[in-house]
Enzyme design. Structure first.
Site: not given
Length: 398
Positions: A127, A244, A384-385
């Site tokens: 990815y 995931e 996380n942002e």
């Protein structure tokens, strides 16, 4: 929601506990995910579970899943965490497997699912790129159609354990002229032995080797390795990432970690008294436990929703944010508790003849390595942002 186990669930827990006690590979006992394991050790428990039919408990039964209820799957995670089991790698079981059985062709299901279940086929994920991490849609690796093949060119990075992988799943740009970058991406399965693939190690600061750069130079991949429809890879990628992120939460492992932290804080001394008796430190541990309990309830609600036919949604982003924050706070408190015993130790130094062996109790030996390794959890799987952006869009409508 009733949080008490039924007699049937208690019997299931006892069955699982007995199976683990009798069948968990002896060479793995006492090891953790942070120990240096050879490839055979990494998949040893996976292969035992494959023979039992327990390697992919979240899969539908028609594809080899167990048919367990969400509570049974929760118990399964708890019991494995209790012994620090080295679990099956997620790239096949939790990531590409669900994509293949949901969007793949019958031929792809027949070719790949059995090897994922058994642990005989090792997968890696292609990815991230040097300029496309959290902004994954900006990826530049291309797949150009040439007759019955796609020709892949580009570079992936942070390809975890690609040095051992048999197959990889890659996001590639198949339409550079798409109106939106997300609309021109395809999801392609790649045999890692194909000519033109070069895996280069990225050595970590502690000397470890678990991530790589993966270079693709005119790699020819059969068209039948395209999953689903061309240019629809972004849809499949989001589906995979939702699975995931739920797994990244790691609630059962964190519960085990808090137990170990409490034990350390009772052993370590501060001003002649156990560290756990220090009000400030005890307050931080208690707050961590409260947040972990709230996260556990959220995970159980998510599992119950999946049983009712509701796939992972924005809840997976909540699990990912809070789960990784808790993991980071847990390893930080553990390092704080062991104090100077947590000084990083590099085996390569001792191998060169130095006498700088680790000192102090065994529980301190990997505390620094775990602390540093957990810094990445708030970044991978979608930072996380980015998860907060998803929550504001899908839940708050902003």
């Amino acid at each position: 929601m009733n949080l008490e186990f039924t007699p049937e669930e208690i019997a299931f827990r006892d069955e699982v506990r007995a199976f683990i006690a009798e069948n968990y590979p002896k060479q793995l006992e006492g090891l953790t995910q942070r120990d240096d394991l050879d490839p055979a050790d990494m998949v040893a428990w996976h292969k035992v579970l494959g023979e039992k039919g327990w390697s992919v408990p979240a899969w539908p039964e028609e594809y080899g899943g167990t048919g367990w209820t969400p509570t049974q799957r929760y118990i399964w995670s708890e019991e494995n965490a209790r012994v620090n089991a080295v679990m099956p790698l997620p790239f096949g079981t939790s990531m590409v497997g669900p994509v293949i059985y949901t969007f793949g062709s019958d031929e792809q299901k027949a070719q790949h699912l059995a090897g994922i279940r058994s642990g005989d086929v090792w997968w890696c994920q292609g990815y991230s790129e040097p300029g496309a991490g959290s902004d994954l849609a900006s990826l530049k690796t291309t797949a150009v159609r040439d007759g019955d093949h796609y020709v892949l060119n580009g570079q992936k990075t942070w390809t975890t354990l690609a040095q051992h992988a048999d197959w990889g799943f890659f996001l590639c740009r198949t339409d550079p002229d798409a109106a939106k970058p997300q609309q021109g991406i395809s999801f392609i399965l790649v045999d890692m032995k194909t000519p033109g693939i070069e895996v280069r190690p990225i050595k970590l600061i502690d000397g470890g080797y678990e991530v790589n750069e993966t270079w693709l130079d005119d790699v020819r991949v059969p068209v039948e390795n395209l999953v689903g429809q061309e240019n629809m890879g972004w849809t499949y990628a989001k589906f995979l990432l939702a699975h995931e992120r739920s797994g990244i939460a790691g609630v059962a492992r964190s519960k085990r970690g808090v137990e170990q932290l409490r034990g350390i804080a009772k052993s370590e001394q501060l001003d002649g008294a156990p560290l756990m008796s220090d009000f400030d430190f005890a307050r931080k541990v208690s707050q961590l436990e409260i947040d972990l309990s709230a996260l556990e309830i959220t995970e159980l609600r998510t599992l119950a929703g999946e049983q009712a036919g509701k796939g992972p949604g924005p809840e997976s982003s909540i699990l990912k944010i809070k789960g990784t924050e808790i993991q980071q706070r847990l390893t930080e408190l553990t390092l704080e508790a062991v104090g100077h015993y947590g000084t990083p130790f590099y085996p390569s130094v001792s191998d060169a003849g130095s006498n700088e062996y680790p000192v102090g109790p065994s529980y301190a030996e990997h505390s620094a390595a775990s602390y540093f390794n957990m810094r990445k959890t708030s970044i991978y799987g979608g930072s996380n942002e980015i998860q907060r952006n998803i929550i504001t869009k899908m839940i708050l409508g902003l």
